[in-house]
Write a protein that holds these residues in place. Sequence first.
Motif, mmCIF file in Angstrom:
data_model
loop_
_atom_site.group_PDB
_atom_site.id
_atom_site.type_symbol
_atom_site.label_atom_id
_atom_site.label_comp_id
_atom_site.label_asym_id
_atom_site.label_seq_id
_atom_site.Cartn_x
_atom_site.Cartn_y
_atom_site.Cartn_z
ATOM 1 N N VAL A 38 0.883 -1.161 0.000
ATOM 2 C CA VAL A 38 0.000 0.000 0.000
ATOM 3 C C VAL A 38 0.920 1.209 0.000
ATOM 4 N N ILE A 39 0.804 2.025 -1.045
ATOM 5 C CA ILE A 39 1.728 3.143 -1.228
ATOM 6 C C ILE A 39 0.964 4.456 -1.211
ATOM 7 N N ASP A 40 1.421 5.387 -0.374
ATOM 8 C CA ASP A 40 0.833 6.729 -0.301
ATOM 9 C C ASP A 40 1.481 7.584 -1.391
ATOM 10 N N LEU A 41 0.681 8.033 -2.330
ATOM 11 C CA LEU A 41 1.194 8.832 -3.451
ATOM 12 C C LEU A 41 1.225 10.324 -3.148
ATOM 13 N N THR A 42 0.728 10.736 -2.004
ATOM 14 C CA THR A 42 0.626 12.155 -1.671
ATOM 15 C C THR A 42 1.911 12.945 -1.939
ATOM 16 N N PRO A 43 3.095 12.461 -1.519
ATOM 17 C CA PRO A 43 4.304 13.263 -1.756
ATOM 18 C C PRO A 43 4.595 13.512 -3.236
ATOM 19 N N TRP A 67 2.337 -3.451 -19.660
ATOM 20 C CA TRP A 67 3.668 -4.044 -19.523
ATOM 21 C C TRP A 67 4.162 -4.049 -18.078
ATOM 22 N N GLY A 68 3.411 -3.384 -17.194
ATOM 23 C CA GLY A 68 3.769 -3.393 -15.780
ATOM 24 C C GLY A 68 4.853 -2.425 -15.375
ATOM 25 N N TRP A 69 5.124 -1.408 -16.184
ATOM 26 C CA TRP A 69 6.209 -0.470 -15.870
ATOM 27 C C TRP A 69 5.742 0.802 -15.178
ATOM 28 N N ASP A 70 4.432 1.076 -15.167
ATOM 29 C CA ASP A 70 3.953 2.257 -14.450
ATOM 30 C C ASP A 70 2.475 2.130 -14.135
ATOM 31 N N ILE A 71 1.998 3.049 -13.276
ATOM 32 C CA ILE A 71 0.561 3.190 -13.067
ATOM 33 C C ILE A 71 0.146 4.459 -13.778
ATOM 34 N N ARG A 72 -1.109 4.486 -14.219
ATOM 35 C CA ARG A 72 -1.589 5.659 -14.937
ATOM 36 C C ARG A 72 -3.081 5.818 -14.754
ATOM 37 N N TRP A 73 -3.532 6.958 -15.171
ATOM 38 C CA TRP A 73 -4.935 7.291 -15.081
ATOM 39 C C TRP A 73 -5.423 7.558 -16.501
ATOM 40 N N PRO A 74 -6.284 6.694 -17.039
ATOM 41 C CA PRO A 74 -6.648 6.749 -18.457
ATOM 42 C C PRO A 74 -7.361 8.021 -18.898
ATOM 43 N N SER A 75 -8.037 8.710 -17.997
ATOM 44 C CA SER A 75 -8.757 9.911 -18.410
ATOM 45 C C SER A 75 -7.891 11.168 -18.384
ATOM 46 N N LEU A 86 7.509 4.499 -7.689
ATOM 47 C CA LEU A 86 6.673 3.773 -6.727
ATOM 48 C C LEU A 86 7.529 3.079 -5.675
ATOM 49 N N GLN A 87 8.643 2.512 -6.097
ATOM 50 C CA GLN A 87 9.525 1.844 -5.140
ATOM 51 C C GLN A 87 10.100 2.812 -4.118
ATOM 52 N N LEU A 89 8.708 5.597 -3.121
ATOM 53 C CA LEU A 89 7.609 5.967 -2.232
ATOM 54 C C LEU A 89 7.331 4.839 -1.237
ATOM 55 N N GLU A 90 7.474 3.613 -1.700
ATOM 56 C CA GLU A 90 7.245 2.447 -0.841
ATOM 57 C C GLU A 90 8.302 2.334 0.261
ATOM 58 N N ASP A 91 9.563 2.535 -0.096
ATOM 59 C CA ASP A 91 10.635 2.317 0.883
ATOM 60 C C ASP A 91 11.058 3.579 1.638
ATOM 61 N N GLY A 92 10.393 4.708 1.365
ATOM 62 C CA GLY A 92 10.672 5.930 2.116
ATOM 63 C C GLY A 92 11.862 6.732 1.627
ATOM 64 N N THR A 93 12.417 6.393 0.461
ATOM 65 C CA THR A 93 13.570 7.135 -0.048
ATOM 66 C C THR A 93 13.186 8.170 -1.105
ATOM 67 N N TYR A 94 11.894 8.371 -1.352
ATOM 68 C CA TYR A 94 11.458 9.342 -2.356
ATOM 69 C C TYR A 94 11.987 10.737 -2.010
ATOM 70 N N GLY A 95 12.617 11.380 -2.978
ATOM 71 C CA GLY A 95 13.115 12.739 -2.799
ATOM 72 C C GLY A 95 14.430 12.850 -2.071
ATOM 73 N N LYS A 96 15.001 11.747 -1.651
ATOM 74 C CA LYS A 96 16.289 11.780 -0.953
ATOM 75 C C LYS A 96 17.400 11.487 -1.945
ATOM 76 N N ALA A 97 18.501 12.139 -1.760
ATOM 77 C CA ALA A 97 19.651 11.936 -2.647
ATOM 78 C C ALA A 97 20.210 10.536 -2.445
ATOM 79 N N HIS A 98 20.554 9.909 -3.544
ATOM 80 C CA HIS A 98 21.189 8.592 -3.486
ATOM 81 C C HIS A 98 22.666 8.766 -3.783
ATOM 82 N N THR A 99 23.485 8.182 -2.953
ATOM 83 C CA THR A 99 24.921 8.253 -3.188
ATOM 84 C C THR A 99 25.460 6.853 -3.405
ATOM 85 N N ALA A 100 26.437 6.766 -4.250
ATOM 86 C CA ALA A 100 27.055 5.471 -4.516
ATOM 87 C C ALA A 100 27.879 5.056 -3.315
ATOM 88 N N PRO A 101 27.883 3.759 -3.018
ATOM 89 C CA PRO A 101 28.718 3.301 -1.898
ATOM 90 C C PRO A 101 30.187 3.552 -2.215
#
Length: 108
Positions: A38-43, A67-75, A86-87, A89-101
């Motif tokens: 269950v994913i909150d899309l609000t952000p 094809w399973g690559w996105d969600i969309r709204w047909p109208s 979506l991933q 948003l699911e794992d809480g990393t949306y909007g956070k900078a990702h750095t390489a190890p």
Amino acid sequence: MEDVDIISAGKPIPRLAKVSPGQGRTVSVEWSDGRVSVIDLTPHLSHRAFVELVDDDVFRSVEADPWGWDIRWPSTKHAAIPTTILQTLEDGTYGKAHTAPDKQTDQG
């Protein structure tokens, strides 16, 4: 050295099997690997491309692309969210900078 080297590109991006609207601005996503989230899309919905999703009937028309690559709204014209977003948003990393190890060096 072998004739063929294998390059790892990280873990595969799961595809969507099914999506349905939930409470508020959440969606229930069934992934191709069998997980259900269950994913909150609000952000993510503050972008102007999603202005039409203020209407509850429009939001509730969410569907997974064939094809399973996105969600969309047909109208709507442009409202879609790819699985990669979506991933995050699911794992809480949306909007956070990702750095390489840090690269490990061979000190031997």
